[in-house]
Design a protein around this motif. Structure first.
Motif, mmCIF file in Angstrom:
data_model
loop_
_atom_site.group_PDB
_atom_site.id
_atom_site.type_symbol
_atom_site.label_atom_id
_atom_site.label_comp_id
_atom_site.label_asym_id
_atom_site.label_seq_id
_atom_site.Cartn_x
_atom_site.Cartn_y
_atom_site.Cartn_z
ATOM 1 N N PRO A 1 -24.395 18.570 14.067
ATOM 2 C CA PRO A 1 -24.888 19.826 13.480
ATOM 3 C C PRO A 1 -23.773 20.732 12.949
ATOM 4 N N PHE A 2 -22.614 20.743 13.591
ATOM 5 C CA PHE A 2 -21.495 21.526 13.067
ATOM 6 C C PHE A 2 -21.037 20.978 11.718
ATOM 7 N N LEU A 3 -20.979 19.667 11.606
ATOM 8 C CA LEU A 3 -20.593 19.062 10.331
ATOM 9 C C LEU A 3 -21.615 19.383 9.251
ATOM 10 N N GLN A 4 -22.891 19.323 9.594
ATOM 11 C CA GLN A 4 -23.949 19.599 8.618
ATOM 12 C C GLN A 4 -23.891 21.020 8.086
ATOM 13 N N ARG A 5 -23.665 21.970 8.973
ATOM 14 C CA ARG A 5 -23.659 23.364 8.541
ATOM 15 C C ARG A 5 -22.361 23.734 7.830
ATOM 16 N N ALA A 6 -21.251 23.106 8.228
ATOM 17 C CA ALA A 6 -19.978 23.405 7.581
ATOM 18 C C ALA A 6 -19.860 22.739 6.222
ATOM 19 N N ARG A 7 -20.527 21.574 6.054
ATOM 20 C CA ARG A 7 -20.424 20.823 4.796
ATOM 21 C C ARG A 7 -21.732 20.057 4.596
ATOM 22 N N PRO A 8 -22.702 20.643 3.915
ATOM 23 C CA PRO A 8 -24.017 20.006 3.797
ATOM 24 C C PRO A 8 -24.007 18.619 3.177
ATOM 25 N N ASP A 9 -22.987 18.295 2.345
ATOM 26 C CA ASP A 9 -22.946 16.976 1.710
ATOM 27 C C ASP A 9 -22.071 15.996 2.471
ATOM 28 N N VAL A 10 -21.770 16.284 3.747
ATOM 29 C CA VAL A 10 -20.861 15.438 4.512
ATOM 30 C C VAL A 10 -21.471 14.051 4.763
ATOM 31 N N ALA A 11 -20.602 13.035 4.824
ATOM 32 C CA ALA A 11 -20.960 11.678 5.252
ATOM 33 C C ALA A 11 -20.005 11.294 6.369
ATOM 34 N N LEU A 12 -20.449 10.425 7.260
ATOM 35 C CA LEU A 12 -19.634 10.126 8.429
ATOM 36 C C LEU A 12 -19.538 8.639 8.710
ATOM 37 N N ALA A 13 -18.539 8.302 9.521
ATOM 38 C CA ALA A 13 -18.430 7.007 10.174
ATOM 39 C C ALA A 13 -18.225 7.300 11.651
ATOM 40 N N ALA A 14 -18.876 6.548 12.543
ATOM 41 C CA ALA A 14 -18.916 6.908 13.959
ATOM 42 C C ALA A 14 -18.496 5.743 14.843
#
Length: 265
Positions: free
Chosen positions: A130-143
């Motif tokens: 959720p922090f990533l989503q709100r800080a950068r709405p177009d974020v993509a991740l690898a986990a």
């Protein structure tokens, strides 16, 4: 292939509007964001560690691609480095896509295996999303969900993570809490021993002091891998954004969990 939230309504609010407002409040409380190579953030329930995580993410100009490293608390799945293979991660705020190129680069790293089971009930990566989503709405991740790796294995994986992050322009996020269930003064004393090595960018020193002194830092492996990756990316310094413990919220200083937020540049 969507990773559904496992701890919404427990570690953080399951109502989208409430969750967004809480996260936005923590993100707005920090200093102006600037480029960074890596961060370490806590992963407890937001009532305890959300302010530390938010203040840390607020210091970072978040890029569009992120590698998230978390410890495997559940013991499920691959015992080494378990990679979520494809699709998206869903939270009450919506879905974050899994970056296919970044994930493919990590899949080729030593000790990494595609494995969904390790992630399904694990909270340490989910609570950062959720922090990533709100800080950068177009974020993509690898986990990556990490088991109890040796330092040599951390070093090999960190080198590969650094190379993947460099190619993608990605931020490396290590998810870790600090000491568990100690009196507040003792937790702080032990945690500062670990943080001293982390702030010195000394990956092996961090790993060794945590193991040697029995510091119950659950994300020691993600933090070590992150430091190796950051050094490979040319890191020159690290900043302790905030240190806190659960007793500051609960009022019980007899058995606390420590939380630290660190930015590496």
């Amino acid at each position: 292939m969507v990773r559904e939230p496992a701890v919404a309504g427990a570690f953080y609010d399951a109502r989208a509007a409430t969750l967004a407002a809480e996260v936005d409040g923590w993100l707005s409380a920090g200093a102006a964001p600037a480029p960074a190579l890596a961060v370490m953030v806590p992963h407890a329930g937001y009532v305890y560690s959300g302010a530390v995580a938010g203040a840390t993410f607020a210091r970072v100009a978040l890029p569009a691609r992120v590698i998230v490293l978390g410890p495997n608390h559940t013991g499920l799945g691959h015992a080494g480095a378990a990679l979520w293979p494809a699709g998206a991660w869903r939270t009450p705020l919506g879905s974050v896509p899994v970056d296919p190129e970044l994930t493919a680069a990590l899949a080729a790293a030593p000790g990494v295996a595609a494995d969904r089971l390790a992630h399904l009930r694990e909270h340490s990566l989910e609570v950062e999303v959720p922090f990533l989503q709100r800080a950068r709405p177009d974020v993509a991740l690898a986990a990556l969900c990490l088991g109890p790796l040796s330092f040599a294995a951390c070093e090999a994986l960190g080198t590969a993570v650094g190379a993947a992050a460099r190619a993608a322009g990605a931020l490396v996020v290590a998810s870790s809490d600090m000491s568990h269930y100690l009196p507040a003064a003792e937790a702080r004393r032990r945690d500062l021993r670990a943080l001293d090595r982390l702030l010195a960018l000394d990956a092996e020193g961090l790993y060794d002091v945590v193991r040697r002194e029995g510091i119950t830092m659950c994300g020691i492996v993600p933090a070590t891998v992150m430091l190796v990756a950051a050094r490979a990316l040319g890191a020159t310094g690290a900043e302790l954004v905030r240190y806190a413990h659960s007793g500051e919220v609960s009022g019980d200083d007899d058995a606390v969990v420590g939380y630290a937020g660190v930015v590496v540049r």
